[in-house]
Motif scaffolding. Structure first.
Motif, PDB file in Angstrom:
ATOM      1  N   ARG A  32       0.850  -1.193   0.000  1.00  0.00           N
ATOM      2  CA  ARG A  32       0.000   0.000   0.000  1.00  0.00           C
ATOM      3  C   ARG A  32       0.885   1.242   0.000  1.00  0.00           C
ATOM      4  O   ARG A  32       1.829   1.328   0.781  1.00  0.00           O
ATOM      5  N   GLU A  76       1.309   3.989   1.463  1.00  0.00           N
ATOM      6  CA  GLU A  76       0.937   4.745   2.652  1.00  0.00           C
ATOM      7  C   GLU A  76       1.610   6.109   2.606  1.00  0.00           C
ATOM      8  O   GLU A  76       2.820   6.197   2.393  1.00  0.00           O
ATOM      9  N   ARG A 115       3.221   0.823  10.216  1.00  0.00           N
ATOM     10  CA  ARG A 115       2.604   1.221   8.945  1.00  0.00           C
ATOM     11  C   ARG A 115       3.601   1.063   7.814  1.00  0.00           C
ATOM     12  O   ARG A 115       4.336   1.990   7.484  1.00  0.00           O
TER      13      ARG A 115
HETATM   14 MG    MG Z   1      -5.099   1.932   5.815  1.00  0.00          MG
END
Ligand code: MG
Ligand code: ATP
Length: 414
Positions: free
Chosen positions: A139, A141, A150
């Protein structure tokens, strides 16, 4: 394992651009290495912890009837166009190969698992069903400042369940709440992890997150002081008291979402026309749920929650080794032999032991032991032998105590 041979070494300083406690400690202790923002290698120490977390999750998913499989990370654009997410998902990584063909790097797997299930689900007799995988997700991010909490590439357990109606989904969903609770308890953060009511999107009133209280958290939750259930205010702003028990006394906390469970209902079965034939032979839509846990996020959360000013503190169940055995023989060869023999005896008994056989001063070895955070430290020195054997100290204790070698070995008798 001999510490002198370990791939990965402790460091005095974390990289200057690393701000998160989890990443600083894990890098300094030699558990992970940063390749680029949000992308990390699990070094042998970190990999051992990751595998333990994986085992806990796998055992619990299997117990809930989940069948493990492994889906690809490279996804054809078509699947993502079918649901519309090729255009709407901001954090989707899109890659183009030299022939001009476009793919997505999987950030989640509804687009793959639903057409897959379509090949095998045709009748009510095929339901219910649940499959899961433990796999790398991608992802883009924007805020990748939280270390392994994260990642841009990160490991997720994602389980998908398939049901004939909403009642059966609701039944399974309740089971999964219990399964998730057990995973976080076994990983050592049960006490600070709260079942949290969050927005359900357009398909159900609520979804549920498992939020762990920590100053590193990016979410704000309101925890019921009576029953411990929480609400994520960002998403369910209109909820007044506790949705579980009605209590109006709620405590605001920062928290990180370690897992979530979601009633998808027909959100993804509809675009792929995933249906089954009921007893009367009529086509019915398959009702779905999905259930995620970030393994790296869970690992990092444990470090955030339990780590202290000296370093990491592992709960026993996910400690990379059971014992950190430390040779403090100095120049005394007889003591060195004792330490080595003890190491070999432990290994022979199947105990997971990291043996600090390095030629370093006591202070350096102790500082490293605290940084590494293995639950039990066992020191062999002239002093410990004179006092009767091995000096034991748990990572959470300040004072050690000497026990005989026999007593020490008995602690691991199966
Ligand atoms: Mg998310
Ligand atoms: P967040 O709100 O924190 O971005 P999310 O709602 O996007 O999470 P899901 O898509 O539901 O997360 O993913 C399931 C689980 O995967 C999350 O509960 C979390 O544990 C983990 N996870 C999600 N994004 C990341 C990430 N970037 N790095 C590590 N773990 C992640």
């Amino acid at each position: 394992m001999l510490q002198s041979q370990l791939f990965g070494k402790t460091r005095k300083e974390a990289p200057a651009d690393e701000v998160a406690k989890n990443a600083k400690l894990l890098i300094r202790a030699g558990y992970i290495d940063k390749l680029q923002s949000g992308v990390y290698t699990y070094l042998p120490l970190g990999f051992r912890v990751l595998k333990k977390i994986e085992t806990i999750i796998r055992e619990e998913m299997n117990a809930a009837g989940g069948q493990e499989l492994l889906m690809p990370a490279l996804h054809p654009k078509d699947n993502w166009q079918t649901t519309g997410r090729w255009d709407t998902m901001d954090d989707l990584y899109k890659v183009m190969d030299s022939s001009g063909r476009e793919n997505a790097l999987g950030p989640t797997h509804e687009e793959i698992v639903v057409p897959l299930a379509k090949q095998f689900i045709s009748s009510y007799k095929d339901l219910p069903l649940s499959v899961y995988q433990i796999q790398n997700k991608f992802r883009m991010e924007l805020r990748a400042k939280s270390g392994i909490l994260r990642g841009r590439e990160f490991i997720m357990k994602d389980l998908y369940s398939f049901h004939r109606d909403e009642a059966d989904l609701a039944r399974y969903y309740e089971i999964m709440k219990g399964v998730y609770k057990r995973v976080f308890e076994r990983a050592g953060i049960g006490e600070v992890t709260h079942l949290t009511f969050a927005s359900g999107g357009s398909f159900s009133k609520y979804s549920h997150e498992f939020q762990t209280v920590t100053p590193a958290g990016e979410d704000i939750i309101h925890v019921c002081t009576k029953c411990g259930v929480a609400i994520n205010k960002e998403v369910v702003a209109d909820q007044k008291g506790c949705p579980e028990c009605g209590n109006e006394d709620l405590r605001e906390e920062k928290a990180i979402e370690v897992g979530n469970i979601f009633e998808l209902k027909t959100k993804y079965s509809a675009p792929f026309e995933l249906t089954y034939k009921d007893e009367a032979g009529n086509d019915q839509p398959v009702i779905m749920g999905c259930y995620g846990i970030g393994l790296g996020r869970l690992l990092g959360t444990v470090v955030e929650v339990l780590g202290d000013e000296k370093g990491i503190v592992w709960p026993e169940a996910i400690s990379p080794f059971q014992v950190h055995l430390i040779d403090l023989s100095g120049k005394n060869d007889a003591v060195k032999d004792e330490a080595k023999t003890l190491y070999e005896t432990l290994e022979g008994a199947g105990v997971e032991v990291l043996f600090d056989d390095r030629d370093l001063r006591a202070g350096e070895k102790f500082a490293d032991a605290d940084l590494l955070g293995i639950g039990l430290r066992a020191v062999v020195s002239e002093k410990s032998l004179a006092a009767g054997g091995v000096e034991l100290k748990r990572r959470t204790e300040t004072e050690g105590k000497v026990v005989s070698k026999e007593e020490f070995l008995k602690m691991f008798a199966k």
